[in-house]
Enzyme design. Structure first.
Site, mmCIF file in Angstrom:
data_model
loop_
_atom_site.group_PDB
_atom_site.id
_atom_site.type_symbol
_atom_site.label_atom_id
_atom_site.label_comp_id
_atom_site.label_asym_id
_atom_site.label_seq_id
_atom_site.Cartn_x
_atom_site.Cartn_y
_atom_site.Cartn_z
ATOM 1 N N ARG A 168 0.843 -1.191 0.000
ATOM 2 C CA ARG A 168 0.000 0.000 0.000
ATOM 3 C C ARG A 168 0.881 1.245 0.000
ATOM 4 O O ARG A 168 2.026 1.217 0.470
ATOM 5 C CB ARG A 168 -0.907 0.014 1.229
ATOM 6 N N LYS A 192 -1.948 -2.482 8.021
ATOM 7 C CA LYS A 192 -3.117 -2.032 8.770
ATOM 8 C C LYS A 192 -3.174 -2.718 10.126
ATOM 9 O O LYS A 192 -2.842 -3.890 10.258
ATOM 10 C CB LYS A 192 -4.390 -2.342 7.978
ATOM 11 N N HIS A 263 -2.600 2.309 -5.865
ATOM 12 C CA HIS A 263 -3.456 1.166 -5.586
ATOM 13 C C HIS A 263 -3.690 0.353 -6.854
ATOM 14 O O HIS A 263 -3.865 -0.872 -6.794
ATOM 15 C CB HIS A 263 -4.782 1.628 -4.997
ATOM 16 N N ARG A 266 -0.911 -1.950 -7.172
ATOM 17 C CA ARG A 266 -1.143 -3.045 -6.225
ATOM 18 C C ARG A 266 -2.105 -4.066 -6.833
ATOM 19 O O ARG A 266 -1.865 -5.280 -6.772
ATOM 20 C CB ARG A 266 -1.715 -2.465 -4.931
ATOM 21 N N HIS A 289 -3.835 -8.807 3.300
ATOM 22 C CA HIS A 289 -5.285 -8.793 3.453
ATOM 23 C C HIS A 289 -5.686 -9.566 4.703
ATOM 24 O O HIS A 289 -5.175 -10.654 4.966
ATOM 25 C CB HIS A 289 -5.964 -9.435 2.243
ATOM 26 N N TYR A 298 -9.625 -10.300 -6.908
ATOM 27 C CA TYR A 298 -8.715 -10.306 -8.053
ATOM 28 C C TYR A 298 -8.953 -11.500 -8.970
ATOM 29 O O TYR A 298 -8.594 -11.464 -10.139
ATOM 30 C CB TYR A 298 -7.263 -10.320 -7.562
#
Length: 318
Positions: A168, A192, A263, A266, A289, A298
């Site tokens: 990210r 995150k 992004h 990514r 994730h 994806y």
């Protein structure tokens, strides 16, 4: 959140009853200190909760008196005001987090958020570069860095590493020099929720990053510069807005490529990994994730491409 929106949240927050303001303050501390969420995420959660409490205040209801009907009425007003499904879903999630926490803290007799349902978010297929387009973007960026201009070296290393790792933009900007192991071609990122992971990268990215660190970074560094990998023109840590501009300029330099952000790189990295045979679990770990369902988005891209190839090449596809 823009300045106007932030001012609006502050005004509504100031107008809450003192007991409700105290609960909001405690919830904000919980998100930042105990859960370790980013400043941006905390601000968004608190803004949604303050909005809901302001709506409840208009009904003469405080935190302890909020019921499911209160929450539904607030969401309905958001919907009538033109909020999109994705926004409604985010707001509902923030309020559910708040009511669950408030119930655990004894601020609410029950948890009305348990039964709050928002419209399902539309899951759109991400815009990605084809493999050949990504290769052209990297090649064009490399040509721009051939004169060893420090900024050009930095920008090329950034697009190479973003595409190589799929990290990210905030993770990229947060990198310190010690987080990059060029010998092993590994980068340690803080994702995150404060979760750390190690992501590998290939030889082209390693070459670009090494050139930047050896021949470019010291030119932009100042006595006060942080140990950041990426420095701006004034020697400070490079910010996400600058990285978005760098990526946009790199992609725009190649005719025919779709406009993608960091992004988008990514997304492209994830798609190309899957198309190359990587399993979904490995890609999930690489991207950081929390759930496999996010990574599964994806697979829709790769299936669409496989169908297009089949339709174009198989003798009995039509």
């Amino acid at each position: 959140m823009g300045t106007g929106a932030a001012d609006g949240v502050r005004a509504v927050r100031a107008g809450l009853a003192e007991a409700d303001r105290r609960v909001v303050d405690a919830f904000e501390r919980h998100l930042g200190l105990e859960r370790g969420l980013s400043e941006h995420t905390v601000r968004a959660y608190v803004g949604d909760v303050v909005s809901m409490l302001g709506f409840a205040r208009g009904l003469g209801v405080g935190v302890a008196g909020i019921e499911l009907g209160t929450l539904r009425g607030w969401l309905a007003r958001m919907r009538d005001g033109g909020a999109e499904r994705a926004s409604l879903g985010r707001r509902a999630a923030a309020v559910r987090t708040f009511t669950a926490w408030a119930h655990r803290q004894g601020e609410m007799p029950g948890d009305p958020g348990l039964r709050l349902v928002a419209p399902k978010r539309e899951r759109r297929l991400p815009t990605v570069l084809r493999e050949d387009q990504a290769a052209e973007v990297m090649a064009a960026s490399a040509r721009g860095a051939e004169q060893l201009d420090p900024v050009a070296l930095r920008d090329h290393a950034i697009v190479e590493l973003l595409y190589a790792t799929g990290v990210r933009v905030a993770e990229l900007c947060g990198l310190d020099v010690d987080d990059v192991d060029l010998a092993k071609r590994l980068v340690r990122v803080l994702g995150k929720g404060g979760k750390e992971r190690v992501v590998p990268f290939g030889a082209p990215a390693a070459t670009a990053v090494r050139l930047w660190l050896d021949q470019g970074r010291q030119t932009l560094a100042r006595d006060y510069s942080p140990p950041a990998v990426w420095l701006g023109a004034r020697g400070g840590r490079l910010q996400p807005a600058s990285v978005r501009r760098i990526v946009r300029d790199a992609v725009d330099a190649v005719a025919g490529t779709p406009g993608v952000s960091p992004h988008g790189l990514r997304h492209s990295a994830a798609t190309h990994l899957l198309e190359g045979g990587a399993d979904l679990r490995s890609v999930q770990e690489l991207l950081g994730h929390a759930t496999l369902s996010t990574t599964q988005l994806y697979t829709h891209v790769t299936v669409d491409r496989l169908k297009a190839i089949h339709d174009r090449t198989h003798p009995r596809s039509r």
